[in-house]
Design an enzyme around this catalytic site. Structure first.
Site, PDB file in Angstrom:
ATOM      1  N   LYS A  22     -59.326  24.911 138.933  1.00 13.20           N
ATOM      2  CA  LYS A  22     -59.929  25.793 139.950  1.00 13.20           C
ATOM      3  C   LYS A  22     -58.821  26.531 140.670  1.00 13.20           C
ATOM      4  O   LYS A  22     -57.827  25.923 141.085  1.00 13.20           O
ATOM      5  CB  LYS A  22     -60.696  24.935 140.969  1.00 13.20           C
ATOM      6  N   LYS A  41     -54.619  20.231 146.353  1.00 12.67           N
ATOM      7  CA  LYS A  41     -55.631  20.604 147.359  1.00 12.67           C
ATOM      8  C   LYS A  41     -57.014  20.055 146.963  1.00 12.67           C
ATOM      9  O   LYS A  41     -57.709  19.465 147.784  1.00 12.67           O
ATOM     10  CB  LYS A  41     -55.686  22.130 147.512  1.00 12.67           C
ATOM     11  N   LYS A  83     -54.514  28.712 138.547  1.00  7.52           N
ATOM     12  CA  LYS A  83     -54.244  29.952 139.286  1.00  7.52           C
ATOM     13  C   LYS A  83     -54.029  31.061 138.264  1.00  7.52           C
ATOM     14  O   LYS A  83     -53.562  30.797 137.152  1.00  7.52           O
ATOM     15  CB  LYS A  83     -52.987  29.802 140.151  1.00  7.52           C
ATOM     16  N   THR A  86     -63.096  28.537 155.480  1.00  7.02           N
ATOM     17  CA  THR A  86     -61.713  28.101 155.669  1.00  7.02           C
ATOM     18  C   THR A  86     -61.410  27.901 157.159  1.00  7.02           C
ATOM     19  O   THR A  86     -60.871  26.861 157.555  1.00  7.02           O
ATOM     20  CB  THR A  86     -60.733  29.093 155.017  1.00  7.02           C
ATOM     21  N   ASN A 113     -59.452  36.560 157.994  1.00  8.29           N
ATOM     22  CA  ASN A 113     -60.593  35.693 157.708  1.00  8.29           C
ATOM     23  C   ASN A 113     -60.417  34.281 158.263  1.00  8.29           C
ATOM     24  O   ASN A 113     -61.302  33.752 158.933  1.00  8.29           O
ATOM     25  CB  ASN A 113     -60.830  35.657 156.189  1.00  8.29           C
ATOM     26  N   SER A 155     -66.208  26.821 147.765  1.00 10.37           N
ATOM     27  CA  SER A 155     -66.223  27.414 146.419  1.00 10.37           C
ATOM     28  C   SER A 155     -66.799  26.413 145.427  1.00 10.37           C
ATOM     29  O   SER A 155     -67.557  26.765 144.516  1.00 10.37           O
ATOM     30  CB  SER A 155     -64.813  27.790 145.975  1.00 10.37           C
TER      31      SER A 155
END
Ligand code: NAD
Length: 428
Positions: free
Chosen positions: A70, A94, A106, A190, A221, A362
């Site tokens: 992810k 993470k 990534k 977040t 954000n 997500s």
């Protein structure tokens, strides 16, 4: 830890440090120091003027012992395989620290997306999927937005994958627009997640959040929803935020001693997080220099802008009142400054724990796509809070048990979970 500017060498150095604390076997270290798979490919795109440009693309899958890889795809002119490798590695830790069943991945494309027209962007992202579709998917690797991309671009990528596989497959990618397979609550995720970890840290330190103040760096954000959450969930007061002024091309701090109103500031902020300082001044805000946020007499610092902001010089400006640093941004503290913070005894909530609310929601987006059933915003936010709170408590427990700094404890929790999954699958 040696200071280095290569992100992947930094990720490996951090891993080596904790591998030593955990006394990991050399064979296990050899697996985790490197990504399991890497893809480098060329993407030909027909430009609007009829010329053909060829872009360089990357996708790195660091470790999928705990579930599909992810991680976002960055569109950046200075993208390199090493940056992508580092970010993929950090995604493994993470996802493991918040205990979601995903691995680390990534992607990247060397491009400045601001130079592309809408149609060129669409052709480029569809080209990316044409190169990678056999190696991504809800059960293999699930990309997401990152620097230089947008929810619309994710929508086109999902469409291209669905066409190539012949099946509507929203779970191939997250960060899609709401109504096009996206999840409610992702925008806030977040920043709100940052505040759930701050709430738990204040509880542990026996501080009443209602008497606490915070200074935030950034007003994009993450920072916007961290400011709203600090007010709304904790009843605390945010005394400043900071931002990059697009007109003057320098950063500023925007302060109000009796507390900023994040909703008002959001109403005068553009899509890039740049505040209209004339209107802010008219409303009684004070415009200060860029560094002012770090020296404020507050209880909590929330760096939520860029990497390397708390460094060997700025760390000494931190006010003695500061009890907690919550890293909303990725990598806001340099290793040298981190040592000083540890020595000062400030409670650190490290980035890959603190800002993991984004990837958690997500993951929820993927779960909803799989079920083809969508939750209300309240349900998403409540489930996120549960995940973030238990992740924080697991790291705190490790930190107290092993008498280690919170950053090391977060790595220890994450690495131990990945090693356990590799063992259970018979890899080691
Ligand atoms: P953003 O682009 O929305 O906002 C960035 C903000 O920082 C803007 O307000 C900008 O004006 C400000 N800024 C830029 N340069 C500055 C400077 N020199 N001094 C002060 N302020 C400056 O970005 P974001 O999505 O809020 O991300 C912020 C950080 O959080 C990044 O490190 C990102 O990798 C990390 N992060 C974001 C998410 C997410 O879901 N958005 C998830 C995890 C981590």
């Amino acid at each position: 830890m040696a200071s280095t500017t290569n992100a992947f060498e930094m990720a490996q150095a951090q891993f080596d440090h904790v591998a030593e604390l955990l006394q990991l076997d050399p064979e296990v270290r050899e697996i985790l120091r490197w990504p399991l798979r890497e893809f480098q490919f060329r993407i030909p795109v027909r430009m609007d003027d009829g010329t053909l440009r060829v872009f360089q693309g990357f996708r790195v899958q660091h470790n999928d012992a705990r579930g599909p890889n992810k991680g976002g795809i960055r569109f950046h002119p200075a993208e390199t395989i090493d940056t992508v490798r580092a970010l993929a590695t950090w995604m493994t830790w993470k996802c493991a620290v918040v205990d979601i069943p995903l691995g680390g991945g990534k992607g990247g494309v060397i491009v400045d997306s601001a130079t592309l027209s809408t149609n060129e962007k669409e052709r480029l992202v569809r080209g990316y999927v044409q190169q990678m579709w056999k190696n991504i998917g809800p059960r293999q690797d699930v990309p997401a937005p990152d620097v230089g991309t947008s929810p619309q671009m994710m929508g086109w990528m999902m469409d291209e994958y669905s066409k190539l596989t012949g099946q509507y497959t929203p779970g191939v990618i997250t960060g899609k627009p709401v109504g096009g397979g996206g999840s409610l609550g992702r925008t806030e995720a977040t920043g709100f997640g940052v505040i759930y970890t701050v709430r738990e840290a204040l509880k542990y330190l026996k501080l009443d959040p209602k008497n606490c103040t915070a200074a935030i760096q950034g007003f994009g954000n993450v920072a916007q929803y961290a400011a709203i959450g600090f007010n709304q969930f904790l009843g605390g007061k945010v005394v400043c935020v900071s931002y990059w002024d697009r007109e003057d091309r320098i950063p500023y701090t925007v302060s109000k001693a009796d507390g900023i109103d994040p909703h008002f500031l959001m109403s005068i902020t553009d899509q890039y997080g740049s505040i209209d300082k004339t209107r802010a001044k008219e409303a009684g805000y004070v415009i200060e220099d860029a560094e002012a946020w770090i020296s404020k007499e507050v209880d909590v610092l929330i760096p939520s802008a860029l990497e390397g902001q708390i460094n060997v010089e700025s760390v000494h400006k931190i006010h003695p009142r500061v009890k907690v640093i919550a890293e909303g941004a990725n990598g806001p503290t340099t290793p040298e400054a981190d040592k000083v913070i540890e020595e000062k005894g400030i409670f650190m909530i490290p980035d890959f724990l603190c800002n993991a609310g984004g990837v958690t929601v997500s993951y929820f987006e993927g779960v909803q796509n799989d079920m083809n059933f969508y939750w209300s915003k309240e349900e998403v936010i409540e489930k996120e809070d549960q995940k973030m709170t238990s992740a924080f408590l697991a790291v705190l427990e490790m930190s107290l048990k092993e008498k280690v700094y919170m950053r090391d404890a977060a790595y220890m929790v994450a690495i131990a979970r990945v090693v356990k999954a590799m063992g259970l699958r018979g890899w080691i």
